[in-house]
Structures are given as C-alpha cells and as structure tokens.
Design an enzyme around this catalytic site. Sequence first.
Site, PDB file in Angstrom:
ATOM      1  N   HIS A  47       0.655  -0.828  -0.216  1.00 56.17           N
ATOM      2  CA  HIS A  47       0.163  -0.048  -0.190  1.00 56.17           C
ATOM      3  C   HIS A  47       0.786   1.002  -0.130  1.00 56.17           C
ATOM      4  O   HIS A  47       1.295   1.699   0.562  1.00 56.17           O
ATOM      5  CB  HIS A  47      -0.848   0.146   1.492  1.00 56.17           C
ATOM      6  CG  HIS A  47      -2.223  -1.027   1.226  1.00 56.17           C
ATOM      7  ND1 HIS A  47      -3.404  -1.238   1.842  1.00 56.17           N
ATOM      8  CD2 HIS A  47      -2.432  -1.435   0.237  1.00 56.17           C
ATOM      9  CE1 HIS A  47      -3.634  -2.028   1.309  1.00 56.17           C
ATOM     10  NE2 HIS A  47      -3.465  -1.752   0.559  1.00 56.17           N
ATOM     11  N   GLU A  50       1.399   3.301   3.132  1.00 54.19           N
ATOM     12  CA  GLU A  50       1.942   3.133   4.162  1.00 54.19           C
ATOM     13  C   GLU A  50       3.548   3.585   4.356  1.00 54.19           C
ATOM     14  O   GLU A  50       4.332   2.729   4.899  1.00 54.19           O
ATOM     15  CB  GLU A  50       1.840   2.471   4.811  1.00 54.19           C
ATOM     16  CG  GLU A  50       0.403   2.170   4.864  1.00 54.19           C
ATOM     17  CD  GLU A  50      -0.457   0.409   4.647  1.00 54.19           C
ATOM     18  OE1 GLU A  50       0.703  -0.114   4.695  1.00 54.19           O
ATOM     19  OE2 GLU A  50      -1.865   0.571   4.715  1.00 54.19           O
ATOM     20  N   HIS A 176       2.396  -3.868   7.699  1.00 54.83           N
ATOM     21  CA  HIS A 176       1.353  -3.007   7.297  1.00 54.83           C
ATOM     22  C   HIS A 176       1.001  -1.727   8.069  1.00 54.83           C
ATOM     23  O   HIS A 176       1.843  -1.831   9.897  1.00 54.83           O
ATOM     24  CB  HIS A 176      -1.028  -2.979   7.045  1.00 54.83           C
ATOM     25  CG  HIS A 176      -0.743  -4.070   5.766  1.00 54.83           C
ATOM     26  ND1 HIS A 176      -0.758  -3.242   4.237  1.00 54.83           N
ATOM     27  CD2 HIS A 176      -0.188  -5.030   5.118  1.00 54.83           C
ATOM     28  CE1 HIS A 176      -1.138  -3.926   3.333  1.00 54.83           C
ATOM     29  NE2 HIS A 176      -0.638  -5.221   3.869  1.00 54.83           N
ATOM     30  N   GLU A 254      -0.078  -4.011  11.776  1.00 56.24           N
ATOM     31  CA  GLU A 254      -0.608  -3.062  11.947  1.00 56.24           C
ATOM     32  C   GLU A 254       0.400  -1.687  12.749  1.00 56.24           C
ATOM     33  O   GLU A 254       0.458  -2.292  13.679  1.00 56.24           O
ATOM     34  CB  GLU A 254      -1.808  -2.522  11.951  1.00 56.24           C
ATOM     35  CG  GLU A 254      -2.642  -3.387  10.989  1.00 56.24           C
ATOM     36  CD  GLU A 254      -2.877  -2.419   9.758  1.00 56.24           C
ATOM     37  OE1 GLU A 254      -2.329  -1.713   9.365  1.00 56.24           O
ATOM     38  OE2 GLU A 254      -3.465  -3.012   8.607  1.00 56.24           O
TER      39      GLU A 254
END
Length: 288
Positions: A47, A50, A176, A254
């Site tokens: 992504h 990020e 992520h 995350e």
Amino acid sequence: PDYVKFRNMNSSYPNFTTYEGRNIPYMEIGNFSIDNLPYIFLEVMIHAREWITGAANLYAIDKLVSNMESDNSSAIFDNFRLVVMPMANPDGYNYSFTATNRLWRKNRRPQPQFSSSCMGADLNRNFDYEWRTSIHCDDSFSGENANSENETNAVREIFDIFNNKGQGIKYYLAVHAFSQVMLLPWSYLFSTTPIDDAHNTTGWRMANAMGAKYNRNFTAGTPRATIGYNAFGTSVDWALNQGGTENIVAMAYELRPDSEAGWNGFLIDAGQIDDAGEEYLASLLELA
C-alpha cells in the site's frame, strides 16, 4: 562474507515489471553457510501511503545485517533465512510523493474498461483466494480480475520460488500501517476467532514484544475483532491457503501509530522511524 542477495523481478521475469516500468526488488538474507533452513517472508509497501512500513523494515534489516555476529542476528539467522520484498508497489509509492495525493493506496495501472478516470487496483485485494469484485475506482478496488496486476503476480512468484527451497516458508508477514495490531487470519471471514492456536499465540507474542519496547499498546486478533472489518483477496489469506495451515503461519502487521491517529496515522513523523523499526525488529526476534 556476503549475507544479502539482492535481485529484481525484471532480470528473470520481465512480465512482472510495473505498469510504469519499475523493477520489483527482493532480497534473500541469511547466513548462507547454513543449509536447509526455513524462510520468513516479509512483504512490505504493498500500500503506497504506508511509508512507515518501508522505513521501519529497512531500519530493522540494516541493523540485523550490520551486526551479523550479534546475539540478535544469530538468533534469527541460525534458524531462518529472510525473503524481503521491500517495495511491492513502487509505482504507487512514487505517486504518493506528488502534491496531489499523499494518501494514494493502489498501484497505477489504468482501468479504462470502467472509466477513463479510474487508476489502479488495491493489490491487497487482488489475490486469488476468496477474491471478490468491488466498486470500480474505489480506494480498495480489487482489480478487473483476481491476479490481474503484475505486482500481485510478482509476490506470488517470489513466494513460490522460496516455498520450494530449503524447508519452505514458515512465516509470511505482510507489513502494513497503522493501528498497532497483528492481524490474524482469516481476513475474509466475519469471525472474531483466529484460525488456530499457533496463529493466536504467535501473534500475541509479537504484539507483546512490540508493545514492551516503548510501553505502547499492541494487540492481536482477526481483522473483524480488531479493526472492525474483513477483507477479501488479501496476500495473507492467499499465502496461508497456498502454504497450508499445517505448514505456515501468516499474518499482517499494522505498525504504529494507534488507530486514534485517524488519517494522520499515514503521515507519521520521520522522527518515529527508529522507534517503529525497533518495535518491528523486536517482533521478528520473537520468532527466532
């Protein structure tokens, strides 16, 4: 001795360059005097927005490789080799540096079959396990078809290469940001219960290791239980299905900050790179 083998996909697989012609790099890292080890696969920056994930990953890798004789490096490299994709979405990342859209998420392949203004697919919705079609042009648009994007297929090819070497891939970790969570499969289910004890135990060990570094709150659980939604066609679900639940542990990070940051969580200050890298490194050492 050399501890890093750096390659890119276009040298052997020219069809896996990006739409804008960029290479998709990967590294094999380890003590190559030790044969037949399992692999830890690190998929990073799929992504585009990020940024902290790419920086934290490079910080941790540099620290390990620069201190190969240290106890920390030995703990990993006596038991594993690393496969690292440090930049899985180079076109999207490059575009996120423009003044118009710092929060760009997808790749940059046009989707003219839907609209002349549609650009890109969410690569972490494009894998062919439990793939679903989604709203065209949306931020999480899953692509025209499963595996429609070159970047997706580069991940799949590199996975297959190393899953057939040594003892294969033991851990698949998609990196992520943000929310300070270890996301456990399955992503596509509405379940709040992790797939098995191995994932639950490993996820919590890694979360606790990150949290202990600077006294921050990291948790572990399924996407539905922790961030409130599920996702189809993710790399983690694909890897777990590909490798087999009895052979592989697959989950997604995350990283910092926590979810209260809102959209500003993607704009984390560069001054936090070292701390994020130390937290990430602590979680990797927990696997050794």
